[in-house]
Design an enzyme around this catalytic site. Structure first.
Site, mmCIF file in Angstrom:
data_model
loop_
_atom_site.group_PDB
_atom_site.id
_atom_site.type_symbol
_atom_site.label_atom_id
_atom_site.label_comp_id
_atom_site.label_asym_id
_atom_site.label_seq_id
_atom_site.Cartn_x
_atom_site.Cartn_y
_atom_site.Cartn_z
ATOM 1 N N CYS A 14 -40.805 -16.729 -37.827
ATOM 2 C CA CYS A 14 -42.001 -16.661 -36.847
ATOM 3 C C CYS A 14 -43.113 -17.615 -37.362
ATOM 4 C CB CYS A 14 -42.935 -15.337 -37.294
ATOM 5 S SG CYS A 14 -43.367 -15.036 -39.075
ATOM 6 N N ASN A 15 -42.918 -18.559 -38.266
ATOM 7 C CA ASN A 15 -43.754 -19.472 -38.833
ATOM 8 C C ASN A 15 -43.322 -20.891 -38.577
ATOM 9 O OD1 ASN A 15 -46.107 -18.039 -39.689
ATOM 10 N ND2 ASN A 15 -45.181 -17.536 -41.615
ATOM 11 N N ARG A 16 -42.071 -20.901 -38.351
ATOM 12 C CA ARG A 16 -41.345 -22.187 -38.383
ATOM 13 C C ARG A 16 -39.881 -22.304 -37.375
ATOM 14 N NH1 ARG A 16 -41.557 -25.149 -42.797
ATOM 15 N NH2 ARG A 16 -42.733 -23.720 -43.701
#
EC number: 1.2.1.70
Length: 416
Positions: free
Chosen positions: A50-52
């Site tokens: 979700c972050n990268r």
């Protein structure tokens, strides 16, 4: 061409763009095969969370990997390029090691990313897009992440409210496995608390929420019991630990309710952690002898201290990642030297085989043996020294004394 890392993350791109660039689990195998086949890369691993989203390739050019990413997700160059970062060679190695160690995470030192990187690597192996180099890179990375965990304190200090709440409970109770826990609320924070409790061996959990359906959905995952807020007085006396986080404008637990529960418990101590704003538990509860009440402010001070501790540990972890990335590049260079030696030997053997075959044919035709041997020796010598002679001549003409010296050493000319 070399090792390449291309990516976007929470620091460079908005949630909207990260969603567009993400790879769904059901499509990631095909995506990695496409990446390896469409570009000059012979190996590829995609890490998508979700972050990268990051693409790791061997023997590829950064531009073609970025172009592939744009084409795959149907994104314009102008939309993607300002948010993309890329690393090559040793910096790509170091970046992956930093990512897996939690040094590049939204929450410094968080351990979940290592599991996500391991899953991505496993999927790449399933897809058949991992060979010698990326296999060695990711195995080395996992060793680095383990080294960071064991040799620094980057993962020991709580830096989220949920983790801090559970850490506090661990300090107060010798073992959480035998405790009974009442969780009030069913939002994201309480869900994270439940996960940490489960990981620490808690098997008896009750979740109280305004809508019992929401609580039931969460309870299925953690093997907990769901109740309504109105049932709290019946379950409170059984709770050793109470952790509350709702959006209620008014307190849910008052001094009277807790006092009554403590009497029923025969004054066995109760830990209450209020991580709601505004408060879920009346401040007066802290006045009771056997009630130990902590608020979000108490946890925040712990988190701030721990963040400072993590930053110090992160500096040590950065040194480990840097050193290990250099060691990996030493291995890469040794691999390249082995390939070069193999190629040089193969080329030399091909010359030898060609000239020997000619010599044997001449002997079979009745040529003079001594003359054939001398001719073979001369031709073999000339063919083998041709490339080194050219290199020596070029270095000498260009005045490149450093290269000239290296060539003389390599050819054994400076032994005496």
């Amino acid at each position: 061409m070399s090792l390449v890392a291309i990516g976007i993350n929470h620091k460079t791109a908005t949630v909207d763009l990260r969603e567009k660039v993400a790879f769904s689990p059901d499509k990631i195998h095909d995506a990695m095969r496409s990446l390896a086949c469409t570009t000059s890369s012979n190996e590829a691993v995609i890490v998508s969370t979700c972050n990268r989203t990051e693409l790791y390739c061997n023997n590829a050019r950064a531009e073609e990997v970025i172009h592939w990413l744009e084409s795959y997700h149907n994104l314009s160059h102008d939309e993607l390029m300002p948010c993309v970062y890329h690393h090559e060679g040793q910096e790509a190695v170091r970046h992956l090691m930093r990512v897996a160690s939690g040094l590049d995470s939204l929450v410094l030192g968080e351990p979940q990313i290592l599991g996500q990187v391991k899953q991505s690597f496993a999927k790449a192996k399933e897809a058949g897009t991992v060979a010698v180099t990326l296999d060695r890179l990711f195995q080395s990375t996992f060793s680095v992440a383990k080294k960071v965990r064991t040799e620094t304190e980057i993962g020991t200090a709580a830096v989220s409210v949920a983790f801090a709440a559970v850490s506090m409970a661990k300090h107060i109770f010798s073992s959480l496995a035998s405790t009974k826990v009442l969780l009030i609320g069913a939002g994201e924070t309480i869900e994270l608390v439940a996960r940490h409790l489960k990981e620490n061996g808690v098997s008896s959990m009750v979740v109280a929420n305004r809508t019992v359906e929401r609580a039931q959905a969460m309870c299925e995952e953690f093997g907990a019991t769901a109740i309504t807020l109105s049932q709290i007085p019946d379950f409170l006396p059984k709770a050793d630990i109470v952790i509350s986080s709702t959006a209620s404008p008014l307190p849910i637990l008052g001094k009277g309710m807790v006092e009554k529960a403590l009497k029923q418990r025969r004054h066995q101590p109760m830990l209450l952690v209020d991580i709601a704003v505004p408060r879920d538990i009346e401040a007066e509860v802290g006045e009771l002898d056997d009630a130990f009440l902590y608020t979000v402010d108490d946890l925040q001070s712990i988190i701030e201290q721990n963040m400072a501790s993590r930053k110090e540990a992160a500096e040590q972890a950065e040194v480990i990642a840097q050193e290990q990335s250099f060691l990996f590049m030493d291995w890469i260079r040794s691999l390249e030297s082995v390939d070069s030696i193999r190629e040089y030997r193969t080329a030399s053997m091909a010359i030898k085989d060609e000239l020997v075959e000619r010599a044997l044919n001449k002997l079979a035709q009745g040529a003079d043996g001594e003359q054939v041997i001398l001719e073979l020796a001369n031709k073999l010598t000339n063919r083998l020294i041709h490339a080194p002679t050219q290199a020596l001549t070029t270095a000498s003409r260009q005045g490149d004394l450093n290269t000239l010296g290296q060539l003389r050493t390599a050819l054994g000319l400076d032994k005496h």
